[in-house]
Design an enzyme around this catalytic site. Structure first.
Site, PDB file in Angstrom:
ATOM      1  N   CYS A 104       4.487 -10.838  -8.386  1.00 50.88           N
ATOM      2  CA  CYS A 104       5.715 -11.447  -8.400  1.00 50.88           C
ATOM      3  C   CYS A 104       6.322 -10.848  -9.727  1.00 50.88           C
ATOM      4  O   CYS A 104       5.688 -10.567 -10.852  1.00 50.88           O
ATOM      5  CB  CYS A 104       5.345 -13.168  -8.599  1.00 50.88           C
ATOM      6  SG  CYS A 104       4.557 -13.880  -7.297  1.00 50.88           S
TER       7      CYS A 104
ATOM      8  N   ARG B 262       7.193  -5.810  -7.136  1.00 49.56           N
ATOM      9  CA  ARG B 262       6.008  -6.757  -7.286  1.00 49.56           C
ATOM     10  C   ARG B 262       5.907  -7.807  -6.484  1.00 49.56           C
ATOM     11  O   ARG B 262       4.770  -8.442  -6.470  1.00 49.56           O
ATOM     12  CB  ARG B 262       6.458  -7.459  -8.750  1.00 49.56           C
ATOM     13  CG  ARG B 262       6.689  -6.620 -10.067  1.00 49.56           C
ATOM     14  CD  ARG B 262       6.910  -7.531 -11.206  1.00 49.56           C
ATOM     15  NE  ARG B 262       5.837  -8.015 -11.804  1.00 49.56           N
ATOM     16  CZ  ARG B 262       4.996  -7.456 -12.857  1.00 49.56           C
ATOM     17  NH1 ARG B 262       5.288  -6.338 -13.076  1.00 49.56           N
ATOM     18  NH2 ARG B 262       4.042  -8.411 -13.297  1.00 49.56           N
TER      19      ARG B 262
ATOM     20  N   TRP C 255       5.068 -12.794  -4.476  1.00 52.35           N
ATOM     21  CA  TRP C 255       4.148 -11.997  -3.544  1.00 52.35           C
ATOM     22  C   TRP C 255       3.142 -13.132  -3.364  1.00 52.35           C
ATOM     23  O   TRP C 255       2.696 -13.464  -4.266  1.00 52.35           O
ATOM     24  CB  TRP C 255       3.487 -10.899  -4.063  1.00 52.35           C
ATOM     25  CG  TRP C 255       2.505 -10.152  -3.366  1.00 52.35           C
ATOM     26  CD1 TRP C 255       2.910  -9.273  -2.250  1.00 52.35           C
ATOM     27  CD2 TRP C 255       0.954 -10.353  -3.271  1.00 52.35           C
ATOM     28  NE1 TRP C 255       1.490  -8.651  -1.605  1.00 52.35           N
ATOM     29  CE2 TRP C 255       0.575  -9.484  -2.412  1.00 52.35           C
ATOM     30  CE3 TRP C 255       0.220 -10.949  -4.119  1.00 52.35           C
ATOM     31  CZ2 TRP C 255      -0.733  -9.255  -2.105  1.00 52.35           C
ATOM     32  CZ3 TRP C 255      -1.165 -10.986  -3.808  1.00 52.35           C
ATOM     33  CH2 TRP C 255      -1.667 -10.053  -2.819  1.00 52.35           C
TER      34      TRP C 255
ATOM     35  N   ASN D 238       4.162 -15.977 -12.217  1.00 54.86           N
ATOM     36  CA  ASN D 238       3.369 -14.834 -11.986  1.00 54.86           C
ATOM     37  C   ASN D 238       1.894 -14.946 -12.267  1.00 54.86           C
ATOM     38  O   ASN D 238       1.728 -15.166 -13.180  1.00 54.86           O
ATOM     39  CB  ASN D 238       4.114 -13.539 -12.482  1.00 54.86           C
ATOM     40  CG  ASN D 238       3.237 -12.256 -12.262  1.00 54.86           C
ATOM     41  OD1 ASN D 238       2.635 -12.007 -11.132  1.00 54.86           O
ATOM     42  ND2 ASN D 238       3.184 -11.472 -13.181  1.00 54.86           N
ATOM     43  N   GLY D 239       1.043 -14.745 -11.061  1.00 51.09           N
ATOM     44  CA  GLY D 239      -0.549 -15.115 -11.305  1.00 51.09           C
ATOM     45  C   GLY D 239      -0.822 -16.211 -10.625  1.00 51.09           C
ATOM     46  O   GLY D 239      -0.262 -16.683  -9.623  1.00 51.09           O
TER      47      GLY D 239
ATOM     48  N   GLU E 205      -7.284   8.975   0.815  1.00 51.36           N
ATOM     49  CA  GLU E 205      -6.073   8.778   0.612  1.00 51.36           C
ATOM     50  C   GLU E 205      -5.249   8.790   1.803  1.00 51.36           C
ATOM     51  O   GLU E 205      -4.217   8.158   2.195  1.00 51.36           O
ATOM     52  CB  GLU E 205      -5.643   9.884  -0.481  1.00 51.36           C
ATOM     53  CG  GLU E 205      -4.130   9.901  -0.698  1.00 51.36           C
ATOM     54  CD  GLU E 205      -3.634   8.658  -1.385  1.00 51.36           C
ATOM     55  OE1 GLU E 205      -4.346   7.747  -1.469  1.00 51.36           O
ATOM     56  OE2 GLU E 205      -2.302   8.456  -1.551  1.00 51.36           O
TER      57      GLU E 205
ATOM     58  N   LYS F 169      -2.750   5.872   3.141  1.00 52.97           N
ATOM     59  CA  LYS F 169      -1.537   5.989   3.447  1.00 52.97           C
ATOM     60  C   LYS F 169      -0.903   5.431   4.798  1.00 52.97           C
ATOM     61  O   LYS F 169       0.072   4.966   4.994  1.00 52.97           O
ATOM     62  CB  LYS F 169      -0.883   7.303   3.125  1.00 52.97           C
ATOM     63  CG  LYS F 169      -0.397   7.945   1.893  1.00 52.97           C
ATOM     64  CD  LYS F 169       0.339   7.520   0.940  1.00 52.97           C
ATOM     65  CE  LYS F 169      -0.102   6.319  -0.038  1.00 52.97           C
ATOM     66  NZ  LYS F 169      -0.759   6.598  -1.033  1.00 52.97           N
TER      67      LYS F 169
ATOM     68  N   GLU G 107      -1.279   1.632   5.345  1.00 51.32           N
ATOM     69  CA  GLU G 107      -0.397   0.701   4.773  1.00 51.32           C
ATOM     70  C   GLU G 107       1.062   1.163   5.375  1.00 51.32           C
ATOM     71  O   GLU G 107       1.792   0.014   5.210  1.00 51.32           O
ATOM     72  CB  GLU G 107      -0.366   0.839   3.256  1.00 51.32           C
ATOM     73  CG  GLU G 107      -0.011   2.391   2.835  1.00 51.32           C
ATOM     74  CD  GLU G 107      -0.144   2.256   0.992  1.00 51.32           C
ATOM     75  OE1 GLU G 107      -0.095   1.180   0.678  1.00 51.32           O
ATOM     76  OE2 GLU G 107      -0.323   3.273   0.320  1.00 51.32           O
TER      77      GLU G 107
ATOM     78  N   HIS H 102     -23.559  10.018  10.947  1.00 51.77           N
ATOM     79  CA  HIS H 102     -24.562   8.980  10.766  1.00 51.77           C
ATOM     80  C   HIS H 102     -23.815   7.762  11.104  1.00 51.77           C
ATOM     81  O   HIS H 102     -24.278   6.623  10.551  1.00 51.77           O
ATOM     82  CB  HIS H 102     -24.810   9.127   9.028  1.00 51.77           C
ATOM     83  CG  HIS H 102     -25.205  10.264   8.661  1.00 51.77           C
ATOM     84  ND1 HIS H 102     -26.858  10.446   8.691  1.00 51.77           N
ATOM     85  CD2 HIS H 102     -24.883  11.375   8.022  1.00 51.77           C
ATOM     86  CE1 HIS H 102     -26.980  11.656   8.507  1.00 51.77           C
ATOM     87  NE2 HIS H 102     -25.919  12.066   7.940  1.00 51.77           N
TER      88      HIS H 102
ATOM     89  N   LYS I  62       4.130  -3.478  -4.991  1.00 51.44           N
ATOM     90  CA  LYS I  62       3.834  -2.197  -5.944  1.00 51.44           C
ATOM     91  C   LYS I  62       2.948  -2.407  -6.967  1.00 51.44           C
ATOM     92  O   LYS I  62       2.174  -1.648  -7.493  1.00 51.44           O
ATOM     93  CB  LYS I  62       5.214  -1.817  -6.297  1.00 51.44           C
ATOM     94  CG  LYS I  62       5.216  -0.530  -7.219  1.00 51.44           C
ATOM     95  CD  LYS I  62       5.072   0.719  -6.204  1.00 51.44           C
ATOM     96  CE  LYS I  62       4.905   2.164  -6.942  1.00 51.44           C
ATOM     97  NZ  LYS I  62       4.101   3.033  -6.233  1.00 51.44           N
TER      98      LYS I  62
HETATM   99  C1  F6R Z   1      -1.399   2.995  -2.243  1.00 52.74           C
HETATM  100  C2  F6R Z   1      -1.165   2.383  -3.451  1.00 52.74           C
HETATM  101  C3  F6R Z   1      -1.933   1.321  -4.063  1.00 52.74           C
HETATM  102  C4  F6R Z   1      -1.989   1.637  -5.710  1.00 52.74           C
HETATM  103  C5  F6R Z   1      -2.974   0.762  -6.291  1.00 52.74           C
HETATM  104  C6  F6R Z   1      -3.087   0.806  -7.725  1.00 52.74           C
HETATM  105  O1  F6R Z   1      -0.399   3.792  -1.583  1.00 52.74           O
HETATM  106  O2  F6R Z   1       0.010   2.396  -4.104  1.00 52.74           O
HETATM  107  O3  F6R Z   1      -3.304   1.763  -3.495  1.00 52.74           O
HETATM  108  O4  F6R Z   1      -2.557   2.943  -5.977  1.00 52.74           O
HETATM  109  O5  F6R Z   1      -2.417  -0.659  -6.048  1.00 52.74           O
HETATM  110  O6  F6R Z   1      -2.063   0.793  -8.494  1.00 52.74           O
HETATM  111  P1  F6R Z   1      -1.611   1.340  -9.746  1.00 52.74           P
HETATM  112  O7  F6R Z   1      -1.787   2.840  -9.878  1.00 52.74           O
HETATM  113  O8  F6R Z   1      -0.304   0.620 -10.306  1.00 52.74           O
HETATM  114  O9  F6R Z   1      -2.828   0.690 -10.524  1.00 52.74           O
END
Ligand code: F6R
Length: 607
Positions: A2, A27, A74, A98-99, A479, A483, A486, A502, A602
């Protein structure tokens, strides 16, 4: 997570709050809301969904006021509904939060028993109700907030506004970041300096346990014990120009295409002027002082650690342990003064990573943060903060931050090798020389975008997709799967190629695309054998390789994607491009929200 904003301004605060909330949408974007106080009367507008929905609400039902608080949510407790959107108002008190308030249930029961009527399912509403009850019992707003904070458990940032007080906001920080912005006869509160940038660059960060009584004349900050605290006023260097997509359709596309330039910028920061040595301008970092490196992060940043583990171990022969932050501290791992502990975070605010940092702070020899946001909590609490220089990353899915993290670790692994006496000067120069070719090679990989977009059309039809890789391509497979999941909401898994037999090989049939990251390197033939095992079971393989790999192993594969030839050391940086691009174009095919995928945010500031 948030985002929180608060303004005690000289003119209309509503449009300023909307502008600031747009900067905080990373956020969370489940709902948004604003409350103002004008001539002592509270007003409020809330809307489900992104900021545009709140703007539409404000267009049909305008709100005035020079003082206000705002929020972008969020969801944690309660679905994304208008009733659960912030601000929450109880009597004369409006609150944004927030939290998480961990003890909200017993507090709610207690307040209900005393006659309080709750209108939401959130944990936040207890804060407003408790504070309102304190005011009803005769306390001033300041006394009421003080008494309320003493009853709350959990990690949170809060901002309060009060009916009858056009020149008062109260802010509190416990676990979640909060900054006070100083204007000229105006004052602000924000979750970060980026949100405050259109209004001011003069910022005071609240420290753990602080709370602040803010009027247009300034802020009085109290520490956790209630003593007046003197916190530094900093002038922060945040770009106040509104971030835009340029000519791109999405921030994600812009950020993917920015990689050659930001990576060159990151490299120039960590190389000397002659490009013959790796340097750390931020301070002393001597890898030879440590017996072990421990690396901790979440999500994509964790996969960057996973790649870095290979590099530090191979180049400098230092053992490296990696862990996801949400598991790390609960494992209670032994940490000694001979350990160098590195935390990696784009945002620098990820709650799990910050908590893990606090766990090692008094135990490790040195705590290093590798971050993108230089003013973040993780940057400020580490002994040494190393920037990745990726620039603001807006798209929720990380792209350029990942490759810049890799570039920084590639450089640091060369430095570590030199300091530990594991590399000759000529070999060091040769590795640095390879590093400097990365921006050009990324450009060449980006040129394959049309081929990747074409492949994505077919990937979009799949229900499950597997990614395989060996060595440093294993974290790239993880990764790639993250990607894709998500962004496109297609189920995907990443595996070490050799692990497939396995268990996961049971998933293979003609409907499951299997994406193999296989540059020609010493492990190439082994990966190809694993690929053959997939094809022998009817699996359709997308081989991502270089021209030589395509020549050697394309027979029988479903599709081949050809990337530039690259030294195996740096292949992870280049193979990040198809990991990002395939996900991006599959998402476009599926019509999902590329920059703000569902359920995500984010910056993840809750555990
Ligand atoms: C995936 C992504 C997340 C962040 C993770 C850590 O595309 O962006 O998996 O990598 O939430 O976030 P930070 O790097 O901000 O600690």
């Amino acid at each position: 997570m948030c985002g929180i904003i608060g303004i005690l301004g000289k003119s209309d605060a509503v449009s300023l709050m909307v502008t600031a909330l747009k900067r905080l949408e990373y956020r969370g974007y489940d709902s948004a809301g604003i409350a103002t106080v004008t001539d002592g009367v509270l007003g409020c507008r809330r809307a489900v969904g992104k900021l545009v929905e709140l703007e539409a609400t404000l267009a049909t039902a305008p709100l005035q006021g020079k003082a206000g608080i705002g929020h972008t949510r969020w969801a944690t407790h309660g679905a994304p509904t208008t009733a659960n959107a912030h601000p929450h108002i109880a009597g004369p008190v409006a609150v944004v939060h927030n939290g998480i308030i961990e003890n909200f249930r017993p507090l709610r029961d207690e307040l209900r028993a005393a006659g309080a009527k709750f209108t939401s399912e959130t944990d936040t509403e207890v804060v407003a109700q408790l504070c309102a009850a304190n005011i009803a019992a005769g306390m001033t707003p300041q006394q009421a907030v003080d008494a309320t904070l003493k009853r709350l458990e959990g990690a949170f940032a809060l901002a309060f506004l009060f009916a009858g007080h056009d020149n008062l906001m109260i802010a509190a920080r416990r676990g979640s970041p909060l900054a006070i912005g100083h204007g000229d006869g105006e004052m602000f509160i924000g979750s970060d300096a980026l949100a405050l940038a259109p209004m001011t660059n003069r910022v005071t960060y609240l420290e753990e346990g602080d709370w602040a009584v803010v009027t247009r004349d300034g802020a009085k900050i109290y520490d956790a014990l209630g003593n007046l605290a003197n916190r530094e006023l900093r002038v922060v260097n945040v770009d106040s120009v509104m971030i835009d997509k340029g000519t791109h359709r999405h921030f994600m596309a812009k950020e993917i295409h920015e990689q050659p330039s930001v990576l060159a910028f990151a490299l120039s920061h960590y190389l000397n002027a002659n490009r013959t040595a790796v340097v750390v301008p931020e301070g002393d970092l001597d890898f030879s002082q440590f017996n072990r490196i421990v690396m901790v992060a979440c999500g994509t940043a964790f996969y960057a650690c996973h790649v870095a583990k290979y590099w530090f171990e191979q180049h400098a022969r230092i053992p490296v342990e990696i862990d996801v932050a949400s598991e790390f501290r609960y494992r209670e791992p032994p940490i000694s003064p001979r350990d160098l502990v590195i935390f990696v975070s784009q945002s620098g605010e990820t709650a799990d990573t910050l908590a893990a940092l606090r766990y090692v702070k008094d135990k490790a020899g040195l705590v290093v943060a590798v971050i993108n946001a230089p003013e973040s909590s993780i940057a400020r609490e580490a002994d040494l903060a190393l920037p990745i220089k990726a620039g603001v990353e807006v798209s929720v899915a990380s792209s350029k931050a990942f490759t810049c993290q890799l570039a920084v670790f590639a450089a640091l692994s060369i430095l570590a090798a030199r300091q530990c006496g594991k590399i000759e000067a000529s070999a060091e120069t040769a590795l640095i020389q390879k590093l400097t070719q990365l921006p050009r090679l990324i450009n060449e990989a980006l040129a394959q975008e049309p081929a990747m977009a074409l492949i994505a059309r077919d990937l979009a039809k799949a229900r499950d997709i597997l990614f395989l890789g060996r060595g440093t391509m294993f974290p790239l497979a993880l990764e790639g799967a993250l990607k894709l999941k998500e962004l496109s909401y297609i189920h995907a898994e990443g595996y070490a190629s050799g692990e497939l037999k396995h268990g996961p090989i049971a998933l293979i049939d003609e409907s499951v695309p299997v994406i193999c990251f296989a540059p020609v390197d010493p492990l190439f033939d082994k990966t190809v054998s694993n690929m053959q095992e997939v094809m022998a079971r009817g699996g359709k393989v997308l081989l991502v390789t270089d021209a030589e790999g395509a020549e050697r192993a394309s027979d029988g594969v479903w599709k081949t994607l050809i990337l530039p030839k690259i030294d195996p050391f740096l292949a992870p940086v280049i193979y990040a491009i198809p990991a990002q691009m395939l996900a991006y174009h599959t998402a476009i095919e599926k019509g999902t929200d590329v920059d703000q995928p569902r359920n995500l945010a984010k910056s993840v500031t809750v555990e």
